[in-house]
Design a protein around this motif. Structure first.
Motif, mmCIF file in Angstrom:
data_model
loop_
_atom_site.group_PDB
_atom_site.id
_atom_site.type_symbol
_atom_site.label_atom_id
_atom_site.label_comp_id
_atom_site.label_asym_id
_atom_site.label_seq_id
_atom_site.Cartn_x
_atom_site.Cartn_y
_atom_site.Cartn_z
ATOM 1 N N LEU A 3 30.397 40.132 70.270
ATOM 2 C CA LEU A 3 31.016 40.490 71.409
ATOM 3 C C LEU A 3 32.452 40.244 71.521
ATOM 4 O O LEU A 3 33.273 41.366 72.091
ATOM 5 N N ARG A 61 35.572 42.924 72.276
ATOM 6 C CA ARG A 61 36.521 42.771 73.010
ATOM 7 C C ARG A 61 37.803 42.699 72.770
ATOM 8 O O ARG A 61 38.607 43.367 73.193
ATOM 9 N N LEU A 116 33.059 44.430 78.395
ATOM 10 C CA LEU A 116 31.748 44.031 77.698
ATOM 11 C C LEU A 116 31.298 42.796 77.869
ATOM 12 O O LEU A 116 32.086 41.822 78.317
ATOM 13 N N LEU A 124 23.524 44.675 75.200
ATOM 14 C CA LEU A 124 24.882 44.847 75.637
ATOM 15 C C LEU A 124 25.057 45.472 77.046
ATOM 16 O O LEU A 124 24.476 46.407 77.530
ATOM 17 N N VAL A 147 27.738 47.352 79.291
ATOM 18 C CA VAL A 147 29.263 47.727 79.572
ATOM 19 C C VAL A 147 29.296 48.395 80.946
ATOM 20 O O VAL A 147 28.697 49.373 81.393
#
Length: 579
Positions: free
Chosen positions: A521, A525, A559, A567, A569
């Motif tokens: 993650l 980013r 995110l 995930l 978004v």
């Protein structure tokens, strides 16, 4: 009002220039003030020394004059004719007495005429009860004067005595008898008026004066008859101080005193003058000193104003222009007509603005062209798996003979490919972008209807007309299917929701697919936030940059880990300038 282009006044060039000038001019001004006071002090001391010297000469001359009178007096006391008159008066006949008296009068007259300071000369003949005077000849014996003079001979061992408002010299001839009164006393009376006249020669300055004072009785003879109070106070101060010069304030006016004492005479001479008289020789210098101070102050003001007008103000204009440029105002050149160095700086600044505007326009156009090229490339990169799967679905429907669903599916598939391949405006209403994304999920539902459920929220009316770049939602949904939901073994869930705040609209795509690790993650980013081209231009990075370029800072993709497990978004669109 002064304004400074810096946070601290002490860091201002204007203040530094003024302080530098003051650091140069103030020592010069201080030196001028010091020289003035030093000159005034020296002038006072020089006048005081000259006055003291003049007074010393006068006291020495007076002492020499008194010594001469004492010699004359001593000679008279020892004179044989006078002694014969005093002793043998009874044995003399009339002719001898007359001759003796005439001789004595001539002798007294001669002594009187020998000095201008003598008012009269007396011989008090106690033995014959006569008093002889140079001015009054022979008359009756002055018993009172004789007694007073005799008393002073016994009490005071001084050369001068004060009596009847003047100074006197006296000498006696003893009778030879134990305890007997003297045969005669010789008295010399000093002329007070002549002493006053002689002291006027000491008054060299306007309103100055002088006087001679007896140290024991404080009796004084002054050149100015109206200075009695001055003599009284100065006598008291002179007794308490050994200084030869001092100052005394009388009737609100300050006077400078100089004194010289004569131990031989028992007298002290004084000269006084107004204190302002001492500084009078420096009056012109004082005027020039004030003119110099005024000129210095005027120079400081002119320098400060000139520095402000020709340095600080043009510099402030330049700093303000830079601040406007930092705020994004590239269409505000400096209007000026200056021909100096600041004029050159203004000209170069305006040239820099034009150059910067041109470079920004070029960069913006290049980025825009690049984004269009990337969009066209994205449009051309039709996922072959999606195409194959679409044909397989169509084949399955044909086998079952479900013509209605075949018609529905082919229509959706046609609309889908028409939307992603069409040319035209890069911005479309959010409602149209949402309809295309919903159509994509419906196509995917035909494929994964048993394994993956879709929750597609309703688009709020307030968000339908927002203009957005094409293909910002569907690629994210496609990414969720391809990298997460297709791999789940249990029932999958895709959720699309819409949120609206006062200055921001959000489109959230999340799923319950494969859990995403914290390191992955953070890596995603970092790729989104990186402005370099070192990373491969993926669909998600492309979408993030297009949104950021269109809506500015604060917009783009965000995110995070979804509550569903996969995930999450969020497409963030700032609305301040775009609704």
């Amino acid at each position: 009002m002064f304004r400074f282009p810096v946070n601290s006044i002490r860091n201002s060039i204007f203040i530094r220039l003024v302080l530098t000038y003051l650091s140069v001019i103030l020592p010069i001004l201080a030196l001028g003030v010091y020289l003035y006071h030093w000159s005034a002090k020296n002038a006072r001391e020089e006048i005081s020394r000259a006055t003291t010297t003049q007074l010393s000469y006068y006291m020495e001359d007076l002492n020499r004059e008194i010594e001469w009178l004492e010699i004359q007096q001593y000679d008279l006391v020892q004179d044989n004719e006078l002694n014969q008159l005093a002793v043998a008066w009874e044995k003399m006949n009339g002719v001898e007495r007359t001759a003796g008296m005439n001789y004595l009068i001539q002798r007294l007259t001669s002594i009187k005429n020998s000095s201008p300071y003598i008012k009269d000369v007396y011989v008090h003949l106690h033995s014959i009860r006569k008093t002889v005077s140079a001015a009054h000849d022979v008359y009756e014996f002055q018993q009172g004067s004789f007694d007073d003079l005799l008393a002073s001979l016994g009490k005071e061992k001084t050369r001068l005595i004060t009596w009847q408002q003047t100074f006197h010299l006296r000498a006696s001839k003893a009778s030879g008898e134990a305890g007997g009164k003297p045969l005669f006393i010789v008295q010399i009376v000093l002329d007070a008026e002549r002493l006053k006249e002689s002291m006027k020669q000491l008054n060299s300055y306007e309103e100055s004066g002088s006087f001679v004072m007896d140290d024991r009785s404080s009796f004084a003879i002054a050149s100015d008859p109206g200075s009695s109070e001055m003599m009284r106070q100065s006598a008291a101060l002179a007794r308490s101080s050994s200084a030869s010069a001092f100052r005394l304030e009388l009737d609100g006016k300050e006077y400078q005193f100089n004194k010289v004492s004569s131990a031989k005479l028992g007298l002290t001479g004084f000269i006084y003058m107004p204190a302002e008289t001492v500084a009078k020789p420096l009056s012109k210098f004082e005027v020039w000193a004030w003119l110099f101070a005024a000129a210095t102050l005027m120079t400081i003001l002119i320098y400060a104003y000139s520095t402000y007008r020709f340095v600080h103000k043009p510099l402030l204009l330049l700093v303000q222009s830079f601040r406007r440029m930092e705020g994004g105002a590239l269409d505000s050149p400096i209007e000026h007509e200056q021909k100096d160095e600041f004029g050159y700086l203004y000209h170069r600044f305006n040239h820099m603005l034009k150059k910067l505007q041109m470079l920004i326009d070029q960069d913006f156009k290049q980025k825009l062209m690049m984004q269009k090229a990337e969009l066209k490339q994205l449009q051309s990169q039709i996922n072959p798996h999606f195409l194959y799967n679409s044909f397989f679905i169509l084949n399955s429907l044909a086998r079952t003979g479900d013509t209605d669903r075949i018609e529905q599916f082919t229509n959706m598939l046609g609309e889908y490919f028409r939307f992603i391949t069409r040319s035209g405006a890069d911005l479309v209403p959010l409602a149209e972008e949402t309809r295309h994304s919903r159509m994509y999920t419906e196509i995917q539902e035909l494929r994964f209807s048993r394994r993956i459920a879709v929750e597609f929220g309703e688009l709020p009316e307030t968000m339908r007309t927002i203009s957005v770049p094409r293909l910002i939602i569907q690629p994210i949904i496609e990414n969720a299917y391809e990298h997460s939901l297709e791999k789940v073994t249990e029932e999958g869930l895709l959720r699309v929701s819409f949120e609206r705040e006062e200055d921001e609209a959000r489109i959230v795509v999340e799923n319950n697919g494969e859990p995403i690790g914290e390191s992955l993650l953070e890596e995603l980013r970092r790729r989104l936030d990186s402005s370099s081209d070192s990373y491969e231009m993926t669909g998600m990075i492309n979408i993030h940059r297009r949104i950021l370029l269109t809506y500015g800072e604060g917009s783009g993709l965000s995110l995070s880990r979804s509550e569903l497990g996969g995930l999450k978004v969020a497409i963030r669109i700032r609305l301040k300038e775009t609704v």
